[in-house]
Scaffold this motif. Structure first.
Motif, PDB file in Angstrom:
ATOM      1  N   GLY A   1       0.788  -1.229   0.000  1.00 55.44           N
ATOM      2  CA  GLY A   1       0.000   0.000   0.000  1.00 55.44           C
ATOM      3  C   GLY A   1       0.812   1.268   0.000  1.00 55.44           C
ATOM      4  N   TRP A   2       1.869   1.289  -0.794  1.00 54.38           N
ATOM      5  CA  TRP A   2       2.649   2.541  -0.857  1.00 54.38           C
ATOM      6  C   TRP A   2       1.982   3.472  -1.853  1.00 54.38           C
ATOM      7  CZ3 TRP A   2       4.787   1.488   3.222  1.00 54.38           C
ATOM      8  CH2 TRP A   2       5.589   0.389   3.448  1.00 54.38           C
ATOM      9  N   LEU A   3       1.509   4.570  -1.382  1.00 53.20           N
ATOM     10  CA  LEU A   3       0.948   5.562  -2.283  1.00 53.20           C
ATOM     11  C   LEU A   3       1.823   6.776  -2.259  1.00 53.20           C
ATOM     12  CD1 LEU A   3      -2.898   5.904  -2.190  1.00 53.20           C
ATOM     13  CD2 LEU A   3      -1.395   5.612  -4.131  1.00 53.20           C
ATOM     14  N   GLY A   4       1.884   7.425  -3.380  1.00 55.72           N
ATOM     15  CA  GLY A   4       2.661   8.627  -3.654  1.00 55.72           C
ATOM     16  C   GLY A   4       3.453   9.270  -2.534  1.00 55.72           C
ATOM     17  N   ILE A   5       4.307  10.165  -2.921  1.00 52.90           N
ATOM     18  CA  ILE A   5       5.180  10.790  -1.943  1.00 52.90           C
ATOM     19  C   ILE A   5       4.506  12.013  -1.336  1.00 52.90           C
ATOM     20  CG2 ILE A   5       7.511  11.656  -1.573  1.00 52.90           C
ATOM     21  CD1 ILE A   5       8.076  10.580  -4.469  1.00 52.90           C
ATOM     22  N   ALA A   6       3.990  12.867  -2.219  1.00 50.01           N
ATOM     23  CA  ALA A   6       3.635  14.192  -1.724  1.00 50.01           C
ATOM     24  C   ALA A   6       2.286  14.261  -1.038  1.00 50.01           C
ATOM     25  CB  ALA A   6       3.700  15.180  -2.873  1.00 50.01           C
ATOM     26  N   ILE A   7       1.239  14.022  -1.779  1.00 45.38           N
ATOM     27  CA  ILE A   7      -0.083  14.288  -1.221  1.00 45.38           C
ATOM     28  C   ILE A   7      -0.565  13.146  -0.340  1.00 45.38           C
ATOM     29  CG2 ILE A   7      -2.507  14.295  -1.910  1.00 45.38           C
ATOM     30  CD1 ILE A   7      -1.679  16.959  -2.144  1.00 45.38           C
ATOM     31  N   ALA A   8      -0.505  11.949  -0.866  1.00 44.03           N
ATOM     32  CA  ALA A   8      -1.241  10.854  -0.259  1.00 44.03           C
ATOM     33  C   ALA A   8      -0.668  10.410   1.078  1.00 44.03           C
ATOM     34  CB  ALA A   8      -1.268   9.673  -1.209  1.00 44.03           C
ATOM     35  N   SER A   9       0.631  10.405   1.192  1.00 46.42           N
ATOM     36  CA  SER A   9       1.207   9.805   2.391  1.00 46.42           C
ATOM     37  C   SER A   9       1.289  10.785   3.552  1.00 46.42           C
ATOM     38  CB  SER A   9       2.607   9.275   2.078  1.00 46.42           C
ATOM     39  OG  SER A   9       3.415  10.336   1.663  1.00 46.42           O
ATOM     40  N   HIS A  10       0.728  11.953   3.386  1.00 44.63           N
ATOM     41  CA  HIS A  10       0.776  12.894   4.497  1.00 44.63           C
ATOM     42  C   HIS A  10       0.030  12.348   5.708  1.00 44.63           C
ATOM     43  CE1 HIS A  10       1.397  16.332   1.461  1.00 44.63           C
ATOM     44  NE2 HIS A  10       2.469  15.602   1.645  1.00 44.63           N
ATOM     45  N   PRO A  11       0.574  12.608   6.882  1.00 47.45           N
ATOM     46  CA  PRO A  11      -0.025  12.040   8.085  1.00 47.45           C
ATOM     47  C   PRO A  11      -1.350  12.708   8.421  1.00 47.45           C
ATOM     48  CG  PRO A  11       1.772  13.506   8.642  1.00 47.45           C
ATOM     49  CD  PRO A  11       1.760  13.391   7.161  1.00 47.45           C
ATOM     50  N   ALA A  12      -2.100  12.025   9.232  1.00 45.44           N
ATOM     51  CA  ALA A  12      -3.308  12.569   9.829  1.00 45.44           C
ATOM     52  C   ALA A  12      -4.264  13.130   8.792  1.00 45.44           C
ATOM     53  CB  ALA A  12      -2.950  13.640  10.860  1.00 45.44           C
ATOM     54  N   ASP A  13      -4.659  12.270   7.829  1.00 46.82           N
ATOM     55  CA  ASP A  13      -5.628  12.690   6.828  1.00 46.82           C
ATOM     56  C   ASP A  13      -6.930  13.180   7.469  1.00 46.82           C
ATOM     57  OD1 ASP A  13      -3.929  12.194   4.849  1.00 46.82           O
ATOM     58  OD2 ASP A  13      -4.942  10.432   4.031  1.00 46.82           O
ATOM     59  N   ASP A  14      -7.315  12.533   8.569  1.00 48.99           N
ATOM     60  CA  ASP A  14      -8.581  12.898   9.223  1.00 48.99           C
ATOM     61  C   ASP A  14      -8.592  14.361   9.619  1.00 48.99           C
ATOM     62  OD1 ASP A  14      -9.332  10.358   8.868  1.00 48.99           O
ATOM     63  OD2 ASP A  14      -9.034   9.707  10.963  1.00 48.99           O
ATOM     64  N   ASP A  15      -7.466  14.818  10.197  1.00 48.09           N
ATOM     65  CA  ASP A  15      -7.370  16.220  10.601  1.00 48.09           C
ATOM     66  C   ASP A  15      -7.554  17.137   9.408  1.00 48.09           C
ATOM     67  OD1 ASP A  15      -6.992  15.624  13.165  1.00 48.09           O
ATOM     68  OD2 ASP A  15      -4.837  16.100  13.246  1.00 48.09           O
ATOM     69  N   ARG A  16      -6.937  16.739   8.308  1.00 49.15           N
ATOM     70  CA  ARG A  16      -6.968  17.605   7.131  1.00 49.15           C
ATOM     71  C   ARG A  16      -8.362  17.617   6.523  1.00 49.15           C
ATOM     72  NH1 ARG A  16      -2.242  16.018   3.387  1.00 49.15           N
ATOM     73  NH2 ARG A  16      -2.636  18.069   2.487  1.00 49.15           N
ATOM     74  N   ILE A  17      -9.034  16.447   6.526  1.00 53.40           N
ATOM     75  CA  ILE A  17     -10.407  16.399   6.002  1.00 53.40           C
ATOM     76  C   ILE A  17     -11.291  17.332   6.838  1.00 53.40           C
ATOM     77  CG2 ILE A  17     -12.436  14.921   5.795  1.00 53.40           C
ATOM     78  CD1 ILE A  17     -10.504  12.624   5.074  1.00 53.40           C
ATOM     79  N   ARG A  18     -11.077  17.277   8.158  1.00 53.75           N
ATOM     80  CA  ARG A  18     -11.861  18.128   9.050  1.00 53.75           C
ATOM     81  C   ARG A  18     -11.594  19.602   8.717  1.00 53.75           C
ATOM     82  NH1 ARG A  18      -9.926  16.597  14.118  1.00 53.75           N
ATOM     83  NH2 ARG A  18     -10.421  14.485  13.478  1.00 53.75           N
ATOM     84  N   TYR A  19     -10.326  19.910   8.446  1.00 56.27           N
ATOM     85  CA  TYR A  19      -9.958  21.295   8.163  1.00 56.27           C
ATOM     86  C   TYR A  19     -10.691  21.802   6.910  1.00 56.27           C
ATOM     87  CZ  TYR A  19      -7.071  25.245   6.731  1.00 56.27           C
ATOM     88  OH  TYR A  19      -6.650  26.480   6.338  1.00 56.27           O
ATOM     89  N   PHE A  20     -10.693  20.969   5.851  1.00 61.15           N
ATOM     90  CA  PHE A  20     -11.342  21.405   4.615  1.00 61.15           C
ATOM     91  C   PHE A  20     -12.855  21.477   4.786  1.00 61.15           C
ATOM     92  CE2 PHE A  20      -7.281  20.095   2.677  1.00 61.15           C
ATOM     93  CZ  PHE A  20      -7.028  21.246   1.962  1.00 61.15           C
ATOM     94  N   LYS A  21     -13.418  20.549   5.565  1.00 64.59           N
ATOM     95  CA  LYS A  21     -14.869  20.571   5.818  1.00 64.59           C
ATOM     96  C   LYS A  21     -15.253  21.865   6.515  1.00 64.59           C
ATOM     97  CE  LYS A  21     -16.601  15.865   5.933  1.00 64.59           C
ATOM     98  NZ  LYS A  21     -16.481  14.633   6.723  1.00 64.59           N
ATOM     99  N   GLN A  22     -14.422  22.207   7.512  1.00 63.65           N
ATOM    100  CA  GLN A  22     -14.680  23.408   8.289  1.00 63.65           C
ATOM    101  C   GLN A  22     -14.586  24.640   7.390  1.00 63.65           C
ATOM    102  OE1 GLN A  22     -12.041  23.583  11.568  1.00 63.65           O
ATOM    103  NE2 GLN A  22     -13.400  24.814  12.836  1.00 63.65           N
ATOM    104  N   ALA A  23     -13.555  24.638   6.513  1.00 66.44           N
ATOM    105  CA  ALA A  23     -13.373  25.766   5.598  1.00 66.44           C
ATOM    106  C   ALA A  23     -14.575  25.879   4.664  1.00 66.44           C
ATOM    107  CB  ALA A  23     -12.093  25.588   4.800  1.00 66.44           C
ATOM    108  N   ALA A  24     -15.144  24.729   4.275  1.00 63.15           N
ATOM    109  CA  ALA A  24     -16.274  24.730   3.354  1.00 63.15           C
ATOM    110  C   ALA A  24     -17.511  25.296   4.024  1.00 63.15           C
ATOM    111  CB  ALA A  24     -16.546  23.314   2.857  1.00 63.15           C
ATOM    112  N   SER A  25     -17.653  25.053   5.341  1.00 64.70           N
ATOM    113  CA  SER A  25     -18.871  25.484   6.019  1.00 64.70           C
ATOM    114  C   SER A  25     -18.803  26.953   6.416  1.00 64.70           C
ATOM    115  CB  SER A  25     -19.118  24.622   7.259  1.00 64.70           C
ATOM    116  OG  SER A  25     -18.060  24.818   8.161  1.00 64.70           O
ATOM    117  N   GLN A  26     -17.633  27.577   6.277  1.00 62.17           N
ATOM    118  CA  GLN A  26     -17.530  28.982   6.706  1.00 62.17           C
ATOM    119  C   GLN A  26     -17.994  29.939   5.622  1.00 62.17           C
ATOM    120  OE1 GLN A  26     -13.523  29.357   8.028  1.00 62.17           O
ATOM    121  NE2 GLN A  26     -14.012  28.554  10.080  1.00 62.17           N
TER     122      GLN A  26
END
Lengths: 433, 351
Positions: free
Chosen positions: B326-351
């Motif tokens: 399950g090795w996925l890309g270097i830059a975008i995909a393997s970044h840690p804590a995807d959940d945090d980032r999803i939350r961040y974008f969701k929050q940005a969308a609701s503002q």
């Protein structure tokens, strides 16, 4: 400058036998003869074949005290953004030297931190340029490598000269008498393999599709490098140990490349054997636990869908590190102890010889203990580890003297450059033990 | 004026010319150190003496400027004599000899290291990078691209029309986000040479951004998602993260080598890797903020990036289910804590 010591560097074949007989005589009656006064006029004939003194080396430093020195040094170095480093180094060296007693007398360190700071700033600038060049472009990196390779031998010599000139015993300074030309002869061969590789690389027009001969050339250079490594090491150590001087005495390394090849082969053997042992042990472990482990992996693999493969990969990586670490655990102390013994037991001249008897098992025990406690204390054990290792390595060395120490007199020497000392830290030049 | 003589101490004197020791008595008188013994009478200015410092272990050696030395193996006797002779002690020596001081210093050290990591080093790397001209970024970026192009990626197979369309949309969004001063950038379309890179996008120092065909395919050519991803990459370029990480890694390496000395390269690497991972997460957050900024300026809901993360997670499941690691890309995909980032974008969308 006159070289009065040339007279008695003449080779002396029966030396090992001599040491053995001194050894059996033991440590008794050693220091008592030291203060027998001799008129200084006796200098030229200070050699006395009937005299054999064994000068023990003792290290009296303590881990807890060095911890206190280290932590103060560390804080001051960090808050001054590194400017305090030379002062920290002088404090450390003065503590270690002052606790190294040779026949009851401590070594002294005289380095002037202000002079050393200038050296550090110069070398730091060089280091920054070197690092920056490497990430800037390959050509700039190569250029920087060539420049450093050309400067390094001179800095290396300077480093040894500085360290020796600032170390004293019984009021007399040590000296390093190697020439700059000698430093180039000792060190440039070490750069030769990289230079040849770089030339080979430059000859390849398309890096992505190297021609057929490239692999062979690359392998050939690598193989030759590996084969000549003991010779290169000997060449370097010969330069170092032939030129340490104290008063009218100069040391000489009486070991040929053959003993270095023998040692490297034995070290390699221990490395491979410990690898084999570790491998067998692990295989045994898997045979015992194998079914359970397989079930676990299959279970994980079947469960959430994707963990099985990752777990297996992680397991392999962890195993690989464990094996290479375990191989090191035995091979490194083995090589360290045998190398120190070879190097120092063969260093000396007719009047003064070293005798190193560093045992493998105590070194292994200390190494393991240091590793364990370093990890448990997140690095705070470092000063204790350093003191323990220094004590073990220093106290296993003794000096056998056939000269009246009171007859030793100072000789003129060169100071060396503080920049060389800084370079020694930067490029990891190891002086002494 | 002759000052009263201080207490005397018996020590060994070496004259620096021979290894013979002489038993002498020393005492301080005014600004001079007086050495007297059998046939020896010397007077040395105090400033010409390199005094030993008080330690619990070890002998005392005082070096004289003319090469001579005074040795005293009875450390406590020397220390008492030095004190009674009016020799002061530096703060450093007092701190080194007191466990109470050392306790305070350990606390101070932890605070200094933490503050240095959290604020000092990021600030310093920004300052260093601000001084370096943009041509440095470009040179490093070009060198990196040269080593990637042809080895890791090959020319894109996307239809030129689609490439042009995506490029135009991105340029529009950039112009809307930074009307005055857009960060330098150049968008390249590439295709992974094998499966190791996968759906990916990365930015090199200097502004070269690479978008893989696999990523375009993964999101079915969804322009808003691609703009969000490119906004993120442009964020890396604008903050000059590549160069900053380089500076931070170098500084971290120096600090760990100062703290841990030359004990072990393996052990010294651990704090380096952990420290770098922390900085990498911060850089991702900064780039995500730029991504949101660009999407909002272009009238796209940041929800697009939430869709992207879902697609990535799905792809990851599919790949490892198919037996591939399950090795996925270097830059975008393997970044840690995807959940945090999803939350961040969701929050940005609701503002």
């Amino acid at each position: 400058m006159t070289l009065p010591q040339e007279g008695f560097i003449a080779s002396d074949g029966d030396q090992p036998a001599q040491i053995a007989s001194i050894d059996s005589a033991g440590l008794n009656g050693v220091v008592s003869t030291l203060d027998t006064t001799l008129p200084p006029s006796a200098t030229p004939s200070s050699f006395d074949s009937t005299l054999t003194e064994r000068l023990p080396i003792r290290f009296t430093g303590s881990g807890s005290e060095y911890f206190r020195i280290w932590i103060v040094n560390l804080l001051l170095t960090l808050v001054t953004l590194g400017l305090y480093f030379p002062w920290a180094k002088v404090r450390r060296l003065r503590y270690f030297h002052g606790n190294t007693l040779v026949a009851g007398h401590p070594l002294g360190f005289h380095g002037d931190p202000k002079k050393m700071l200038r050296g550090y700033l110069l070398v730091a600038l060089l280091g920054v340029l070197y690092t920056a060049a490497g990430s800037f472009s390959p050509v700039a990196g190569l250029l920087a490598f060539v420049i450093v390779a050309l400067l390094w031998p001179a800095l290396f010599k300077s480093s040894l000269q500085f360290r020796m000139a600032n170390t004293s015993w019984r009021g007399l300074r040590f000296r390093f008498k190697g020439s700059t030309g000698g430093a180039y002869r000792a060190l440039l061969p070490l750069f030769a393999p990289s230079a040849v590789l770089a030339a080979v690389l430059a000859a390849v027009p398309d890096q992505a599709h190297p021609p057929g001969w490239f692999g062979a050339a690359f392998g050939g250079v690598m193989g030759l490098t590996l084969l000549s490594l003991p010779l290169l090491l000997w060449n370097l150590k010969k330069y170092q140990h032939d030129h340490y001087a104290f008063a009218q005495l100069q040391t000489e390394l009486r070991a040929g490349p053959r003993s270095f090849y023998g040692l490297c082969l034995k070290g390699l053997g221990v490395w491979l054997l410990s690898g084999l042992a570790v491998g067998l042990l692990m295989a045994g472990g898997f045979a015992l636990l194998g079914d359970g482990l397989g079930d676990w992996l299959r279970h994980r693999g079947a469960g959430p869908g994707r963990r099985g493969g990752i777990a297996a990969v992680i397991l392999v990586v962890v195993l690989f590190f464990a094996v290479s670490l375990l191989m090191q655990v035995f091979a490194r102390p083995y090589f360290t102890s045998r190398f120190q013994n070879l190097l120092w037991s063969r260093t000396g001249n007719r009047q003064l010889r070293f005798k190193s008897d560093l045992r493998f098992w105590p070194l292994l025990r200390t190494t393991l203990q240091n590793w364990l406690l370093m990890i448990v204390t997140l690095g705070l054990y470092w000063p204790f580890a350093r003191v323990a290792l220094t004590r073990l390595r220093l106290e296993s060395v003794g000096i056998v003297s056939r000269t009246h120490l009171d007859a030793l007199v100072a000789q003129a020497g060169l100071e060396g450059d503080a920049a060389g000392d800084a370079a020694g830290d930067f490029f990891g030049i190891d002086v002494g033990l | 004026m002759s000052a009263p003589a201080g207490p005397a101490l018996a020590v060994d004197f070496f004259d620096g010319r021979s290894a013979r020791s002489h038993r002498v008595r020393i005492h301080v008188s005014g600004e001079r150190l007086l050495i007297s013994g059998d046939g020896i009478a010397r007077s040395v200015p105090l400033a010409d003496v390199q005094w030993p410092e008080r330690t619990r272990h070890g002998a005392r050696v005082a070096h004289l400027k003319d090469g001579g030395a005074l040795h005293c193996t009875e450390a406590t006797a020397w220390d008492a004599w030095a004190r009674d002779s009016g020799r002061g002690e530096t703060l450093v020596v007092r701190a080194q000899q007191s466990w109470r001081w050392v306790g305070g210093i350990v606390v101070a050290l932890v605070l200094v290291l933490a503050a240095g990591y959290l604020w000092g080093l990021p600030w310093a790397s920004r300052a260093v990078v601000a001084v370096l001209p943009a041509s440095v970024d470009r040179e490093i970026g070009n060198a990196a691209l040269k080593s990637v192009d042809g080895d890791l990626v090959q020319p894109s197979a996307l239809p030129p029309a689609q490439q042009a369309q995506l490029r135009a949309a991105f340029e529009r969004a950039v112009a809307q986000t930074w009307p005055q001063s857009a960060p330098p950038h150049e968008l390249l379309f590439r295709r992974g040479k094998d499966k190791s890179l996968g759906p990916n996008a990365f930015a090199l120092p200097g502004g070269t951004m690479v978008l893989t065909d696999e990523l375009v395919a993964l999101v079915d050519g969804d322009e808003s998602v691609i703009l969000g991803v490119l906004g993120h990459e442009l964020g890396h370029v604008r903050h000059r993260h590549g160069l900053r990480m380089l500076v931070q890694a170098t500084a971290l390496g120096v600090v760990t080598s100062v703290v841990l000395g030359d004990f072990s390269n393996l052990l010294a690497g651990v704090p380096l890797v952990l420290g770098q991972a922390g900085y990498a997460r911060d850089a991702e957050r900064e780039a995500d903020a730029d991504s949101v900024r660009l999407m909002k300026a272009a009238g796209i809901s940041p929800d697009a990036m939430v869709r992207f993360f879902e697609k990535i997670a799905e792809e990851r499941r599919k790949r490892s289910g198919g037996g591939e690691p399950g090795w996925l890309g270097i830059a975008i995909a393997s970044h840690p804590a995807d959940d945090d980032r999803i939350r961040y974008f969701k929050q940005a969308a609701s503002q």
